[in-house]
Design a protein around this motif. Sequence first.
Motif, short mmCIF file in Angstrom:
data_model
loop_
_atom_site.label_atom_id
_atom_site.label_comp_id
_atom_site.label_asym_id
_atom_site.label_seq_id
_atom_site.Cartn_x
_atom_site.Cartn_y
_atom_site.Cartn_z
N ALA A 164 85.13 7.24 18.38
CA ALA A 164 84.07 7.54 17.40
C ALA A 164 82.68 7.27 17.97
CB ALA A 164 84.29 6.72 16.13
N GLN A 165 82.55 6.30 18.87
CA GLN A 165 81.25 6.01 19.47
C GLN A 165 80.77 7.18 20.33
OE1 GLN A 165 83.72 3.79 19.26
NE2 GLN A 165 82.78 2.22 17.97
N GLN A 166 81.67 7.77 21.12
CA GLN A 166 81.31 8.93 21.93
C GLN A 166 80.95 10.11 21.03
OE1 GLN A 166 84.43 9.78 24.72
NE2 GLN A 166 83.99 7.98 25.98
N GLN A 167 81.70 10.28 19.96
CA GLN A 167 81.42 11.36 19.02
C GLN A 167 80.04 11.15 18.38
OE1 GLN A 167 83.95 11.40 15.57
NE2 GLN A 167 83.41 13.52 15.05
N ALA A 168 79.74 9.93 18.00
CA ALA A 168 78.44 9.64 17.38
C ALA A 168 77.31 9.89 18.37
CB ALA A 168 78.41 8.19 16.88
N ALA A 169 77.47 9.45 19.60
CA ALA A 169 76.43 9.66 20.61
C ALA A 169 76.18 11.15 20.83
CB ALA A 169 76.82 8.97 21.93
N MET A 170 77.24 11.92 20.97
CA MET A 170 77.09 13.36 21.16
C MET A 170 76.44 14.00 19.94
SD MET A 170 77.29 15.88 23.19
CE MET A 170 78.18 15.07 24.50
N ASN A 171 76.81 13.53 18.77
CA ASN A 171 76.25 14.06 17.52
C ASN A 171 74.74 13.77 17.44
OD1 ASN A 171 76.22 15.29 15.02
ND2 ASN A 171 77.98 14.15 14.27
N VAL A 172 74.33 12.58 17.85
CA VAL A 172 72.91 12.22 17.83
C VAL A 172 72.14 13.09 18.82
CG1 VAL A 172 71.25 10.40 18.45
CG2 VAL A 172 73.21 9.86 17.00
N ILE A 173 72.67 13.26 20.02
CA ILE A 173 72.01 14.09 21.04
C ILE A 173 71.91 15.53 20.57
CG2 ILE A 173 72.24 15.05 23.37
CD1 ILE A 173 73.58 12.30 24.12
N PHE A 174 73.01 16.08 20.07
CA PHE A 174 73.02 17.46 19.61
C PHE A 174 72.04 17.65 18.45
CE2 PHE A 174 74.46 20.96 16.98
CZ PHE A 174 74.68 21.96 17.91
N THR A 175 72.05 16.72 17.51
CA THR A 175 71.17 16.81 16.34
C THR A 175 69.71 16.66 16.73
OG1 THR A 175 72.97 15.98 14.95
CG2 THR A 175 70.74 15.90 14.02
N ALA A 176 69.43 15.77 17.67
CA ALA A 176 68.05 15.60 18.14
C ALA A 176 67.54 16.90 18.76
CB ALA A 176 67.96 14.45 19.14
N ASN A 177 68.37 17.55 19.56
CA ASN A 177 67.98 18.82 20.16
C ASN A 177 67.80 19.90 19.10
OD1 ASN A 177 67.80 18.11 22.91
ND2 ASN A 177 70.01 18.15 23.08
N TRP A 178 68.68 19.93 18.12
CA TRP A 178 68.58 20.91 17.03
C TRP A 178 67.26 20.71 16.27
CZ3 TRP A 178 68.35 19.77 11.77
CH2 TRP A 178 68.41 20.87 10.91
N LEU A 179 66.95 19.46 15.96
CA LEU A 179 65.73 19.15 15.22
C LEU A 179 64.48 19.47 16.05
CD1 LEU A 179 65.02 18.06 12.44
CD2 LEU A 179 65.09 15.76 13.38
N THR A 180 64.51 19.13 17.33
CA THR A 180 63.39 19.44 18.23
C THR A 180 63.15 20.94 18.28
OG1 THR A 180 63.79 17.46 19.56
CG2 THR A 180 62.56 19.24 20.61
N ASN A 181 64.22 21.72 18.41
CA ASN A 181 64.09 23.18 18.46
C ASN A 181 63.57 23.73 17.13
OD1 ASN A 181 64.97 23.33 21.12
ND2 ASN A 181 67.10 23.57 20.53
N THR A 182 63.98 23.15 16.02
CA THR A 182 63.51 23.58 14.71
C THR A 182 62.00 23.38 14.60
OG1 THR A 182 65.64 23.07 13.69
CG2 THR A 182 63.74 23.19 12.22
N TYR A 183 61.52 22.21 15.02
CA TYR A 183 60.08 21.94 14.97
C TYR A 183 59.31 22.78 15.99
CZ TYR A 183 60.56 18.16 11.62
OH TYR A 183 60.81 17.43 10.49
N ALA A 184 59.88 22.99 17.15
CA ALA A 184 59.21 23.81 18.17
C ALA A 184 59.00 25.23 17.65
CB ALA A 184 60.03 23.83 19.46
#
Length: 146
Positions: free
Chosen positions: A15-35
């Motif tokens: 679950a820790q690896q899943q959470a880390a990947m989820n945070v990274i993926f979501t951060a990129n998604w959010l960054t792209n949304t704002y960009a």
Amino acid sequence: MTIEDEINQQRFENAQQQAAMNVIFTANWLTNTYALALKPLDLSLQQLNVLSILKGQPKHRATVNFIRERLIDRMPNVSRLLNKLMEKGLIQKDRNTSDQRVVHILLTEKGAEAARKGRTIFQAVTYELSHDKAVLLNDLLNEFRA
């Protein structure tokens, strides 16, 4: 949609690896949304961050080191970022007469207007997350970094 569906991965080791990947993926998604939202202003998220930092300072000025310390994305090449803002006429550089190594960055009127417009666009970006869930997410992310 789950992170597994988003990146087409069947499972994670834990679950820790899943959470880390989820945070990274979501951060990129959010960054792209704002960009995408800031594109009409020809501003990157990092550039808006610099303008916002300056707008919040007395006389809309700060040193390069002050800006570097407060950036959300602590990229190593702040000088290049500042040069791009200067080319757009959004900031000015002012060298200290007593110490040439100290450079003050000044927000121009055009820069202040861009910061205001950028802030309005930034705040207009919405996503489905209730207040209570946003508070919980903030708590979890703070704990994640602890």
